[in-house]
Design a protein around this motif. Sequence first.
Motif, short mmCIF file in Angstrom:
data_model
loop_
_atom_site.label_atom_id
_atom_site.label_comp_id
_atom_site.label_asym_id
_atom_site.label_seq_id
_atom_site.Cartn_x
_atom_site.Cartn_y
_atom_site.Cartn_z
N SER A 73 11.31 29.38 26.35
CA SER A 73 12.13 29.94 27.43
C SER A 73 13.57 30.07 26.93
CB SER A 73 12.12 29.04 28.66
OG SER A 73 10.84 29.00 29.26
N ARG A 74 14.25 31.11 27.38
CA ARG A 74 15.63 31.32 26.94
C ARG A 74 16.60 31.20 28.11
NH1 ARG A 74 12.74 34.02 23.11
NH2 ARG A 74 13.58 33.97 20.99
N ILE A 75 17.77 30.67 27.81
CA ILE A 75 18.83 30.57 28.81
C ILE A 75 20.03 31.36 28.29
CG2 ILE A 75 19.62 28.36 27.81
CD1 ILE A 75 20.56 27.59 30.63
N ILE A 76 20.58 32.21 29.15
CA ILE A 76 21.73 33.02 28.78
C ILE A 76 22.88 32.66 29.72
CG2 ILE A 76 22.62 35.36 28.45
CD1 ILE A 76 19.80 36.32 28.02
N ILE A 77 23.97 32.20 29.14
CA ILE A 77 25.10 31.66 29.90
C ILE A 77 26.35 32.46 29.62
CG2 ILE A 77 26.57 29.64 30.25
CD1 ILE A 77 24.19 27.92 29.29
N THR A 78 27.05 32.85 30.67
CA THR A 78 28.39 33.41 30.51
C THR A 78 29.36 32.60 31.36
OG1 THR A 78 27.90 35.04 32.26
CG2 THR A 78 27.69 35.78 29.98
N VAL A 79 30.49 32.25 30.78
CA VAL A 79 31.54 31.50 31.49
C VAL A 79 32.90 32.08 31.09
CG1 VAL A 79 30.26 29.33 31.70
CG2 VAL A 79 31.66 29.74 29.68
N VAL A 80 33.88 31.87 31.93
CA VAL A 80 35.22 32.37 31.67
C VAL A 80 35.87 31.54 30.56
CG1 VAL A 80 37.54 32.64 32.64
CG2 VAL A 80 35.54 33.29 33.98
N ASN A 81 36.55 32.21 29.65
CA ASN A 81 37.30 31.55 28.59
C ASN A 81 38.46 30.77 29.21
OD1 ASN A 81 38.83 30.84 26.36
ND2 ASN A 81 38.87 32.87 25.46
N PRO A 82 38.54 29.44 28.99
CA PRO A 82 39.63 28.64 29.60
C PRO A 82 41.03 29.14 29.26
CG PRO A 82 37.94 27.19 28.72
CD PRO A 82 37.59 28.59 28.26
N PHE A 83 41.15 29.89 28.17
CA PHE A 83 42.45 30.45 27.82
C PHE A 83 43.01 31.30 28.95
CE2 PHE A 83 44.68 34.27 26.31
CZ PHE A 83 45.80 33.69 25.72
N TRP A 84 42.11 31.95 29.71
CA TRP A 84 42.54 32.85 30.78
C TRP A 84 42.99 32.09 32.03
CZ3 TRP A 84 42.36 38.37 31.44
CH2 TRP A 84 42.11 39.05 30.24
N ASP A 85 42.79 30.81 32.09
CA ASP A 85 43.19 30.04 33.27
C ASP A 85 44.68 30.18 33.54
OD1 ASP A 85 42.58 27.99 35.37
OD2 ASP A 85 43.97 26.80 34.18
N SER A 86 45.49 30.09 32.50
CA SER A 86 46.94 30.23 32.65
C SER A 86 47.31 31.63 33.10
CB SER A 86 47.64 29.90 31.32
OG SER A 86 47.38 28.56 30.95
N ILE A 87 46.60 32.64 32.57
CA ILE A 87 46.86 34.03 32.97
C ILE A 87 46.54 34.22 34.44
CG2 ILE A 87 46.18 36.43 32.59
CD1 ILE A 87 45.61 35.69 29.69
N PHE A 88 45.41 33.67 34.88
CA PHE A 88 45.02 33.78 36.29
C PHE A 88 46.07 33.13 37.20
CE2 PHE A 88 40.26 34.00 35.08
CZ PHE A 88 40.39 35.36 34.87
N ARG A 89 46.58 31.98 36.80
CA ARG A 89 47.57 31.29 37.63
C ARG A 89 48.85 32.12 37.77
NH1 ARG A 89 47.33 24.89 35.81
NH2 ARG A 89 45.12 24.54 36.28
N ILE A 90 49.26 32.74 36.67
CA ILE A 90 50.46 33.59 36.72
C ILE A 90 50.22 34.78 37.63
CG2 ILE A 90 51.94 35.11 35.35
CD1 ILE A 90 51.48 33.18 32.98
N LEU A 91 49.06 35.42 37.50
CA LEU A 91 48.73 36.58 38.33
C LEU A 91 48.67 36.20 39.81
CD1 LEU A 91 45.99 38.29 36.14
CD2 LEU A 91 48.37 39.03 36.46
N GLU A 92 48.17 34.99 40.10
CA GLU A 92 48.11 34.53 41.48
C GLU A 92 49.51 34.29 42.05
OE1 GLU A 92 45.62 31.11 41.45
OE2 GLU A 92 43.78 32.23 41.06
N LYS A 93 50.41 33.75 41.22
CA LYS A 93 51.77 33.47 41.69
C LYS A 93 52.55 34.74 41.99
CE LYS A 93 52.51 28.88 39.71
NZ LYS A 93 53.32 28.06 38.76
N ILE A 94 52.29 35.80 41.22
CA ILE A 94 53.01 37.05 41.45
C ILE A 94 52.21 38.00 42.34
CG2 ILE A 94 54.34 36.87 39.32
CD1 ILE A 94 52.44 38.82 38.00
N LYS A 95 51.18 37.44 43.02
CA LYS A 95 50.41 38.16 44.03
C LYS A 95 49.59 39.33 43.47
CE LYS A 95 52.53 35.55 47.06
NZ LYS A 95 51.86 34.40 47.68
N LEU A 96 49.25 39.26 42.18
CA LEU A 96 48.40 40.30 41.60
C LEU A 96 46.94 39.87 41.54
CD1 LEU A 96 50.63 41.68 38.69
CD2 LEU A 96 50.21 42.68 40.95
#
Length: 477
Positions: A127-150
């Motif tokens: 059986s095979r398992i295929i996993i996709t997850v967000v790169n933690p590097f983008w966590d800081s980018i997401f936080r900045i985008l959230e702060k500037i309402k984007l």
Amino acid sequence: MGNQIKVKESKYGNFLKKKNWYYYKQLKDFYKINIPVDKKVLGFGCITAEILSSIQPSYGVGLDIGEEMVKLAQNKFPGLNFMLYPAEEPIAIQEKFEYIIMCNFLDRSSDVWRAFKNLDNLTEENSRIIITVVNPFWDSIFRILEKIKLKTPEIPYNFLFRADIANLLKIFSYNIEREGLFLLLPIYIPFFSALINRYLSRLPLLNNLCLMQYIIAKKIKRQLNNRELSCSVVVPCFNEAENVAECLRRIPKMGKFTEVIFVDDGSTDATVGVVKDLMSKDPRARLISYPENKGKAHAIKAGFEAARGDALMILDADMTVMPEDLENFFWAISIPGVDFVNGTRMVYPMENEAMRGLNLLGNKIFSLLFTWLLGQRITDTLCGTKVILRETHRKINMTSFDRWGDFDLLLEAAKLRLRIVEMPVRYKRRLKGESKMRPFKNGFKLLLRFFIGFKELKLAKSTNNFQKVNLKNLRAF
């Protein structure tokens, strides 16, 4: 009111999918490329409904934690089956699946370990398992985008790298077939999106910045059954009278028997009296006490030497690591080939004030140093929860340099070439009492212990290699 909120959330989710159509299309295309049609497929998370439909499985099941999302998915795709995901219980499906999809599921899972454990009865060899997850590097980018309402604010992601996921997959008898990153530009810009995601994203440095991580792994046959073990939980205590009763109550029963050894490290409060009272009510409880405060490492050593169980566990009395998580540690150490289980608090989002900023920074620095020193990935050197087999601990020499014992155990495990696996734990803030960690004072001592370890592991190895080379040259001469 609750149903209205769920409906609004589902409508908002549909809005996001329309707004970010390019991102979701890339995910769908990735899974379509890697999963043939007419296969039995199980998908985790609401995103997988569209993915399952596009794959055209012979039998498809989708799991989600939201009841409203399950209803919407079932109405939209009546040819598939959708169920609620029981986070705390085994999944009640009798079928074996050829492919498992975890699309952005582990990012938000409250118990990554249990998610993998639940797959045991749903998969078979190959059986095979295929996993996709967000790169933690983008966590800081997401936080900045959230702060500037984007970007709309979301709950924090789990901090998972591919190496962390691969570590868990190997424990559960999966062989990693492929892994990597993709999708450097997750929005659609004519011409540029295709250019960047197809070609530029493959360049070495740019590839590390891609949004999505992926792992494809195949289930292999487990050669040996789990070991049947007994368990000793050692709880070092220094002025923890307010916590010990609750701590004992929450420690689960594990294996052939479980004993809980409270080691009183010279407490000046009522810790000893409380533990003695607990001993009269709970036969699992034992007490070791001495008048002088000698540090956690000494308490651990005393507890391990008195332990009768096969698996030796450490649990801090403040319960910042949840006692209920010990079951995961016990299950891991029961797997043949696993010698040492190290807790890591660096995966799940922490509660506010659970770890001070300076402590967090120091921990990350030491983690990088120890990963290099030990030659094994270590993401948390100072998590108070660790497990080792008693027969292995007899070979370990704990020094007087490390007052906490964490570095001693990790360094000695590396010397013995033990297989170290990391167990994600949920880290809570201390509710009662005060932390004993002092960043500067203890940090200096820990740094000293690191340099001693460097001398023992790296310099000694270099010297031995140099001597071997000289010996070969002399023989050749």
